[in-house]
Design an enzyme around this catalytic site. Structure first.
Site, PDB file in Angstrom:
ATOM      1  CD1 TRP A   1       7.194   6.955  -2.356  1.00  0.00           C
ATOM      2  CD2 TRP A   1       6.877   7.233  -4.562  1.00  0.00           C
ATOM      3  NE1 TRP A   1       8.427   7.044  -2.953  1.00  0.00           N
ATOM      4  CE2 TRP A   1       8.257   7.220  -4.305  1.00  0.00           C
ATOM      5  CE3 TRP A   1       6.431   7.399  -5.876  1.00  0.00           C
ATOM      6  CZ2 TRP A   1       9.205   7.353  -5.313  1.00  0.00           C
ATOM      7  CZ3 TRP A   1       7.369   7.547  -6.884  1.00  0.00           C
ATOM      8  CH2 TRP A   1       8.744   7.520  -6.594  1.00  0.00           C
TER       9      TRP A   1
ATOM     10  NE  ARG B   1      -8.348   0.234   5.543  1.00  0.00           N
ATOM     11  CZ  ARG B   1      -8.127   1.538   5.605  1.00  0.00           C
ATOM     12  NH1 ARG B   1      -8.509   2.214   6.668  1.00  0.00           N
ATOM     13  NH2 ARG B   1      -7.553   2.178   4.605  1.00  0.00           N
TER      14      ARG B   1
ATOM     15  CG  ASP C   1      -2.061   0.944   1.128  1.00  0.00           C
ATOM     16  OD1 ASP C   1      -2.320   1.458   0.031  1.00  0.00           O
ATOM     17  OD2 ASP C   1      -2.714   1.203   2.162  1.00  0.00           O
TER      18      ASP C   1
ATOM     19  CG  ASN D   1      -7.748  -2.029  -5.902  1.00  0.00           C
ATOM     20  OD1 ASN D   1      -6.814  -2.804  -5.741  1.00  0.00           O
ATOM     21  ND2 ASN D   1      -8.058  -1.121  -4.971  1.00  0.00           N
TER      22      ASN D   1
ATOM     23  CG  ASN E   1       2.203   1.701  -5.249  1.00  0.00           C
ATOM     24  OD1 ASN E   1       3.156   1.566  -4.504  1.00  0.00           O
ATOM     25  ND2 ASN E   1       1.701   0.715  -5.961  1.00  0.00           N
TER      26      ASN E   1
ATOM     27  NE  ARG F   1      -3.062  -1.682   4.336  1.00  0.00           N
ATOM     28  CZ  ARG F   1      -4.305  -1.740   3.894  1.00  0.00           C
ATOM     29  NH1 ARG F   1      -5.118  -2.665   4.351  1.00  0.00           N
ATOM     30  NH2 ARG F   1      -4.763  -0.868   3.024  1.00  0.00           N
TER      31      ARG F   1
ATOM     32  CB  SER G   1     -12.910  -7.896  -5.842  1.00  0.00           C
ATOM     33  OG  SER G   1     -12.459  -8.613  -4.745  1.00  0.00           O
TER      34      SER G   1
ATOM     35  CB  SER H   1      -7.852  -4.176   2.627  1.00  0.00           C
ATOM     36  OG  SER H   1      -7.649  -2.974   3.316  1.00  0.00           O
TER      37      SER H   1
HETATM   38  C1  FPP Z   1      -1.921   0.215  -3.379  1.00  0.00           C
HETATM   39  O1  FPP Z   1      -1.470   1.546  -3.351  1.00  0.00           O
HETATM   40  C2  FPP Z   1      -1.403  -0.453  -4.554  1.00  0.00           C
HETATM   41  C3  FPP Z   1      -2.147  -0.917  -5.590  1.00  0.00           C
HETATM   42  C4  FPP Z   1      -3.628  -0.870  -5.640  1.00  0.00           C
HETATM   43  C5  FPP Z   1      -1.495  -1.522  -6.749  1.00  0.00           C
HETATM   44  C6  FPP Z   1      -0.334  -2.409  -6.370  1.00  0.00           C
HETATM   45  C7  FPP Z   1       0.401  -2.762  -7.557  1.00  0.00           C
HETATM   46  C8  FPP Z   1       1.743  -2.730  -7.640  1.00  0.00           C
HETATM   47  C9  FPP Z   1       2.653  -2.391  -6.531  1.00  0.00           C
HETATM   48  C10 FPP Z   1       2.363  -3.164  -8.877  1.00  0.00           C
HETATM   49  C11 FPP Z   1       2.714  -4.609  -8.698  1.00  0.00           C
HETATM   50  C12 FPP Z   1       2.903  -5.228  -9.969  1.00  0.00           C
HETATM   51  C13 FPP Z   1       2.837  -6.554 -10.204  1.00  0.00           C
HETATM   52  C14 FPP Z   1       3.128  -7.045 -11.554  1.00  0.00           C
HETATM   53  C15 FPP Z   1       2.504  -7.536  -9.136  1.00  0.00           C
HETATM   54  P1  FPP Z   1      -2.553   2.685  -3.389  1.00  0.00           P
HETATM   55  O2  FPP Z   1      -2.748   3.101  -4.792  1.00  0.00           O
HETATM   56  O3  FPP Z   1      -3.793   2.233  -2.678  1.00  0.00           O
HETATM   57  O4  FPP Z   1      -1.823   3.796  -2.588  1.00  0.00           O
HETATM   58  P2  FPP Z   1      -2.492   4.918  -1.658  1.00  0.00           P
HETATM   59  O5  FPP Z   1      -3.080   4.210  -0.467  1.00  0.00           O
HETATM   60  O6  FPP Z   1      -1.335   5.783  -1.301  1.00  0.00           O
HETATM   61  O7  FPP Z   1      -3.532   5.624  -2.491  1.00  0.00           O
END
Ligand code: FPP
Length: 246
Positions: free
Chosen positions: A23, A192, A18, A66, A20, A186, A64, A194
């Site tokens: 970031w 959580r 979690d 997302n 990305n 996590r 599911s 989730s």
């Molecule tokens: C959660 O961060 C991350 C995701 C929903 C996507 C995860 C996918 C990757 C790390 C790529 C992995 C690739 C492969 C091929 C397995 P978020 O977007 O919920 O972050 P936030 O909570 O800061 O909004």
């Protein structure tokens, strides 16, 4: 990495990757930029946990729920999964890693489904580590699926309802042939589960950290394993019983 006594190394680690989006936002960049950076961390994590002797690694790549994100982000993630498979499958295959997908793949494009099946076949006999990628996965979906399969077996007369116990049930779940996760990690500061592996996490040790997934470094991964090694797993027994058995 520094070696730990074998019994203190988990067999199965699972991770909610979690953070990305946050970031990227901190850098005034679109969320997709964070996901692309997240793939780099994913690659490092696979390498780190394989070399630490972990035999099963399960990563939550797409839940599911997302699908409810903006179309642009969902499409970008699908594209990223495809590109990552094209780019990294042969490297992972050479390292002896078996790749499997868990979740409802029927909702992915034909091309992505094809690529997923191809990856599973190419890496299917590898034995260094099994990498499970949870994509369009939900723990409740998994349990309902298992229940439906067993209900069908009962109605076909293959088993009786009295034969259904925890062992029979777990075999119908997505990871029915794997040991349950020992360690759940996590990143990203939320505490959580989730709708991740609801059944399979029954006795897992939980480890939460604030680092956003793209920032999750090798030393953070090591810290999670060190913390795990210090936990006492009791499975409902008392601490005294566990110490007497050791
Ligand atoms: C959660 O961060 C991350 C995701 C929903 C996507 C995860 C996918 C990757 C790390 C790529 C992995 C690739 C492969 C091929 C397995 P978020 O977007 O919920 O972050 P936030 O909570 O800061 O909004």
């Amino acid at each position: 990495m520094t070696s730990q006594p074998q019994e203190s190394v988990p067999s199965h680690v699972c991770i909610i990757m979690d953070g990305n989006g946050r970031w990227a936002k901190k850098r005034l960049m679109p969320r997709g930029y964070g996901h692309r950076q997240g793939v780099e961390t994913t690659r490092r994590a696979v390498e780190f946990f394989a070399s630490a002797g972990i035999t099963h690694l399960t990563l939550f790549a797409f839940s599911s729920e997302n699908w409810n994100r903006p179309d642009e982000e969902v499409n970008g993630l699908m594209e990223l999964f495809m590109q990552s498979l094209q780019k990294y499958t042969s490297e992972l295959h050479e390292k002896g890693i078996r790749i499997r997908f868990i979740g409802n793949r029927a909702m992915f494009s034909e091309d992505l489904q094809q690529k997923i099946s191809e990856t599973e076949v190419i890496t299917g006999n590898n034995s260094v580590m099994t990498l499970n990628i949870a994509a369009n996965y939900g723990g409740q979906w998994d349990i309902v699926n298992a229940a439906r399969t067993l209900a069908e077996q009962v109605s076909e007369g293959e088993i009786t309802s009295a034969q259904i116990d925890e062992q029979v049930f777990r075999q119908e779940l997505s990871l029915g042939d794997s040991p349950d996760p020992d360690l759940f990690i996590r990143t990203g500061g939320e505490h959580r589960i989730s709708n991740f592996l609801l059944w399979q996490l029954a006795y897992a040790e939980f480890y939460f950290c604030d680092q956003l997934w793209p920032d999750f470094s090798d030393s953070d991964m090591r810290a999670a394993l060190t913390e795990y090694a210090q936990r006492q797993r009791r499975y409902g027994k008392t601490g005294e019983q566990i110490e007497a058995a050791n």
